[in-house]
Enzyme design. Sequence first.
Site, mmCIF file in Angstrom:
data_model
loop_
_atom_site.group_PDB
_atom_site.id
_atom_site.type_symbol
_atom_site.label_atom_id
_atom_site.label_comp_id
_atom_site.label_asym_id
_atom_site.label_seq_id
_atom_site.Cartn_x
_atom_site.Cartn_y
_atom_site.Cartn_z
ATOM 1 N N SER A 11 0.813 -1.214 0.000
ATOM 2 C CA SER A 11 0.000 0.000 0.000
ATOM 3 C C SER A 11 0.851 1.271 0.000
ATOM 4 C CB SER A 11 -0.937 -0.010 1.216
ATOM 5 O OG SER A 11 -0.211 -0.156 2.424
ATOM 6 N N TRP A 12 1.904 1.311 0.809
ATOM 7 C CA TRP A 12 2.705 2.527 0.907
ATOM 8 C C TRP A 12 3.569 2.737 -0.336
ATOM 9 C CZ3 TRP A 12 2.414 7.071 2.059
ATOM 10 C CH2 TRP A 12 3.421 7.889 2.579
ATOM 11 N N LYS A 106 9.802 1.911 8.122
ATOM 12 C CA LYS A 106 9.948 2.320 9.518
ATOM 13 C C LYS A 106 10.180 1.099 10.397
ATOM 14 C CE LYS A 106 6.918 6.277 8.691
ATOM 15 N NZ LYS A 106 5.610 6.924 8.956
ATOM 16 N N GLY A 137 6.917 10.390 8.235
ATOM 17 C CA GLY A 137 5.954 11.340 8.767
ATOM 18 C C GLY A 137 4.566 10.756 8.838
ATOM 19 N N LYS A 192 7.180 4.905 17.110
ATOM 20 C CA LYS A 192 5.760 5.226 17.255
ATOM 21 C C LYS A 192 4.899 3.993 16.976
ATOM 22 C CE LYS A 192 4.999 5.246 12.644
ATOM 23 N NZ LYS A 192 3.937 4.595 11.852
ATOM 24 N N ARG A 256 -2.239 -0.348 10.861
ATOM 25 C CA ARG A 256 -2.197 -1.803 11.082
ATOM 26 C C ARG A 256 -1.636 -2.140 12.464
ATOM 27 N NH1 ARG A 256 1.848 -3.441 6.254
ATOM 28 N NH2 ARG A 256 0.454 -1.979 5.210
ATOM 29 N N GLU A 282 4.978 -3.863 11.625
ATOM 30 C CA GLU A 282 6.352 -3.495 11.977
ATOM 31 C C GLU A 282 6.547 -3.319 13.478
ATOM 32 O OE1 GLU A 282 9.035 -3.479 10.373
ATOM 33 O OE2 GLU A 282 8.702 -3.015 8.252
#
Length: 349
Positions: A11-12, A106, A137, A192, A256, A282
């Site tokens: 997706s990214w 990430k 970001g 995060k 997710r 992740e």
Amino acid sequence: MSSITVFGAGSWGTALSIVLADNGHDVLLWGRSEAAAEEINDRHTNGKYLPGISLPETLEATTDLEKAAAHGEILLLVVPTKAMRDVLKELNTLLDRPVLMVHASKGIEPDTYLRVSQIIEEEISPEKRRAVVVLSGPSHAEEVSLRQPTTVTSSSLDTEAAEEVQDLFMNQHFRVYTNPDLTGVEIGGSLKNIIALGAGMTSGLGYGDNAKAALMTRGLAEIARLGMKLGANPLTFAGLSGLGDLIVTCTSVHSRNWRAGNMIGKGKSINEVLDEMGMVVEGIRTTKAAYQLAGREGVEMPITKGLYDVLFNEKPPHEAVEELMGRVKKREVEDLKLGETDPLNRLEP
């Protein structure tokens, strides 16, 4: 116009390919699935990852790694962190020229504790890379693919390279800032995901907004403590790749990591969660790496430790919450002096 290869047709990777194609660049998207590549080329969709989204007709896809490596003067890596090193090893054998290496993944590698930029530097020979840049970001692929307003950060030790990436991506929907703090940007973007797991877990346990606010605020404090121990600028954690990314990942149904934590909070095992989601989470892998890294650096990270115990030591989530709430009393911050340059470093665990 630049020739760009995007590695990772999830997706990214697909969403970033849309941004680049919209900006008129020659974009080739690489993935391992022949069926997905055919769908992108023939129907201009990627239904598994971005259902209902029409892709630019100029965007092409391939499963041929040699073709992908030869195509781009700029290589954008958007593969899961656990696959990053293997892909880079293959690329290093194929590259015959220096290219700009950009990554938008990430995570931290367990056992080595390396950030993705450091893995790139280990696996890609110096003469085959012009510079290494990270793009990070608060950015959900689903919203980027719909061309909704999004802001991210481009970071590199090479200022000109960071600005080059800024120019590649900037348009009326996708705004890019630069930040020279590569360590801080990568640490904020990676850790995060741990806090997002916790935020989902609190919701799964039935807790409300008070618990989420506490988790996010104290989570940011421990992200900053570890980041600054590694040399990051504390102001980075108040920016897009710190607070911004934390907000979007801890509060959105698109996350997710939040969804995985929510299912764990409701009683499902990690294996059940991963089987049901069918995608890489992740934050699970990063929790292990951050827990190990914090131990090595002597940094107290109680939320990370609590999540580590839930994920890897089978501690019931409600017991981890009780332990966090029952810790010895603390000040939130120590007394600050006017003009102090590292106030976040004084946030107690």
